[in-house]
Design a protein around this motif. Structure first.
Motif, mmCIF file in Angstrom:
data_model
loop_
_atom_site.group_PDB
_atom_site.id
_atom_site.type_symbol
_atom_site.label_atom_id
_atom_site.label_comp_id
_atom_site.label_asym_id
_atom_site.label_seq_id
_atom_site.Cartn_x
_atom_site.Cartn_y
_atom_site.Cartn_z
ATOM 1 N N CYS A 175 1.013 -1.063 -0.220
ATOM 2 C CA CYS A 175 0.008 0.358 0.194
ATOM 3 C C CYS A 175 1.136 0.834 -0.214
ATOM 4 O O CYS A 175 0.408 2.436 -0.984
ATOM 5 C CB CYS A 175 -0.781 -0.646 1.031
ATOM 6 S SG CYS A 175 -1.709 1.047 1.473
ATOM 7 N N VAL A 233 -3.682 -1.231 -6.971
ATOM 8 C CA VAL A 233 -4.006 0.628 -6.935
ATOM 9 C C VAL A 233 -3.054 1.062 -6.857
ATOM 10 O O VAL A 233 -1.826 0.467 -6.595
ATOM 11 C CB VAL A 233 -4.696 0.665 -5.498
ATOM 12 C CG1 VAL A 233 -6.205 0.413 -4.966
ATOM 13 C CG2 VAL A 233 -3.825 -0.654 -4.561
ATOM 14 N N LEU A 277 -12.411 2.748 -8.120
ATOM 15 C CA LEU A 277 -11.307 3.252 -7.408
ATOM 16 C C LEU A 277 -9.891 3.259 -8.242
ATOM 17 O O LEU A 277 -8.444 3.187 -8.337
ATOM 18 C CB LEU A 277 -11.237 1.597 -6.683
ATOM 19 C CG LEU A 277 -9.565 0.993 -5.956
ATOM 20 C CD1 LEU A 277 -9.722 2.182 -4.579
ATOM 21 C CD2 LEU A 277 -10.406 -0.192 -5.049
ATOM 22 N N GLU A 327 -3.215 6.655 -5.208
ATOM 23 C CA GLU A 327 -2.474 5.692 -4.289
ATOM 24 C C GLU A 327 -4.030 5.372 -3.519
ATOM 25 O O GLU A 327 -4.452 5.911 -2.793
ATOM 26 C CB GLU A 327 -1.846 6.496 -3.448
ATOM 27 C CG GLU A 327 -0.153 6.494 -3.575
ATOM 28 C CD GLU A 327 0.032 5.488 -5.225
ATOM 29 O OE1 GLU A 327 0.057 4.316 -3.610
ATOM 30 O OE2 GLU A 327 0.610 5.903 -6.484
ATOM 31 N N MET A 328 -3.591 4.061 -2.711
ATOM 32 C CA MET A 328 -4.635 3.256 -1.726
ATOM 33 C C MET A 328 -5.041 4.050 -0.114
ATOM 34 O O MET A 328 -5.696 4.692 0.249
ATOM 35 C CB MET A 328 -4.374 1.849 -1.582
ATOM 36 C CG MET A 328 -5.730 1.113 -0.799
ATOM 37 S SD MET A 328 -6.371 0.784 -2.524
ATOM 38 C CE MET A 328 -6.491 -0.848 -1.356
ATOM 39 N N GLY A 379 -9.029 3.148 -0.124
ATOM 40 C CA GLY A 379 -9.486 1.100 -0.341
ATOM 41 C C GLY A 379 -11.125 1.238 -0.659
ATOM 42 O O GLY A 379 -11.866 2.387 -0.264
#
Ligand code: SAM
Ligand code: SF4
Ligand code: SF4
Length: 338
Positions: free
Chosen positions: A32, A200, A280, A332-333, A338
């Protein structure tokens, strides 16, 4: 209140909103926020850029009028935002909102669980990717052992919050932990969600071959347990769920890569600095903070958000390939939550 029940171009209603309250985090999970990239010089959003709690409340009310029934707070690590229980209280009082949850890495949960519950939070998803201390320290990039997360899980449960565990599975990293996590959650009567590792953002070096699919996880579990399928509770339920035979404990899979679910995706995302994302994987946000700060009325903002949703055509996971993954501008996550 009559809900407008707006639908996007693929006929998907707006039902679900994720709100990121901060992009900072006390972890650096490899999949992540890799520590090499999110180092000491990384520029997170300055405070003035973040939506205030009152601004988030205003937008959340409009979203609820447009059909949203569920809100989940996320981050970065949402418990790093000061006095989060104050925001929870504002949101919990919104008429028409059915569900209010939070996703967290759990370490600050012992400090805040009681206040969050009293403020009206209903449930938390706590991320835990391994029960092995050495491996977990490696994954979270901050040398944090498993124990503080377990304490967070127990504190949330003691406070009366519903608790689910999220485990992202990455091949060669923590796939050896699949069964032990199921054992732990079953013994503790916790709902577990296995999450397929996703592409992601552009910093985690995602490769399709690193994904452990639902099918692979399921086959492993079947060697130890008898599982019975559970029907989806509502349109757009993301997890595919099963029960351990003879119990009420369920285990679920978020199959974003192997069995995508774009056709029933009812989720909008609001970033900490007030951008709406309709997927997302759609890197183009719509700035709604400027609407608030430029003095637009509730009705005007509602109309803008309605237009954004109605134009939505995203179905990235249905169309994913390794090529599309690297070619696309993605968020970016840790930024979108999320
Ligand atoms: N910090 C909180 C946490 O970890 O629960 C909330 C934010 S985190 C971005 C939200 C969820 O996204 C967590 O369950 C995390 O494990 C998951 N996640 C992060 N990166 C992911 C990836 N590349 N693929 C799949 N899930 C991911
Ligand atoms: Fe932080 Fe959550 Fe991302 Fe891990 S998954 S780095 S805890 S935001
Ligand atoms: Fe929804 Fe986009 Fe994920 Fe498809 S890829 S399920 S449209 S967020």
């Amino acid at each position: 209140m009559t809900k407008l029940g707006i639908k996007d171009q693929l006929n998907r209603p707006l039902r679900d909103l994720r709100i990121s309250v901060i992009d900072r985090c006390n972890f650096r999970c490899q999949y992540c926020m890799p520590a090499e990239i999110f180092g000491p010089n990384f520029k997170f959003l300055p405070r003035s850029e973040l939506l205030t709690y009152e601004e988030i409340e205003r937008l959340a009310k409009i979203f609820v009028q447009l059909g949203v029934e569920k809100i989940r707070l996320t981050g970065g690590e949402p418990l790093m935002r000061k006095d989060l229980h104050y925001l929870v209280k504002l949101l919990a009082n919104i008429e028409g909102l059915r569900d209010l949850g939070l996703t967290s890495n759990g370490v600050l949960m012992p400090k805040y669980a009681k206040a969050l519950k009293e403020a009206g939070l209903k449930r938390v998803n706590i991320s835990l990717d391994s029960l092995n201390d050495d491996l977990f320290r490696k994954i979270n990039g901050r040398n944090v052992s498993v124990q503080p997360v377990l304490e967070g899980i127990y504190a949330a449960r003691e406070a009366g919050l519903g608790v689910k565990i999220n485990m992202v599975v990455k091949k060669g990293l923590n796939d050896s932990e699949i069964v032990s996590m199921a054992d732990f959650c079953k013994n503790e009567q916790l709902q577990l969600r296995y999450i397929e590792y996703m592409d992601v953002g552009s910093t985690n070096g995602w490769l399709l071959r690193d994904v452990v699919t639902k099918k692979e996880i399921f086959q492993l579990l079947q060697q130890c347990y008898e599982l019975e399928e559970v029907e989806p509770a509502y349109f757009g339920e993301v997890a595919k769920c099963y029960k351990y035979k003879g119990t009420n404990i369920d285990v679920g899979f978020i199959t974003s890569v192997s069995e995508s679910f774009c056709s029933s995706c009812t989720r909008a995302r609001l970033s900490a600095n007030g951008q709406i994302f309709t997927c997302l994987f759609n890197g183009n946000g719509h700035d709604v903070r400027s609407f608030l700060r430029n003095g637009m009325s509730e009705d005007e903002i509602k109309e803008e958000i309605e237009t954004i949703w109605k134009k939505r055509k995203d179905q990235y996971s249905d169309e994913r390939s390794e090529k599309s993954s690297s070619n696309r501008k993605k968020i970016e996550m840790s930024y979108i939550g999320g």
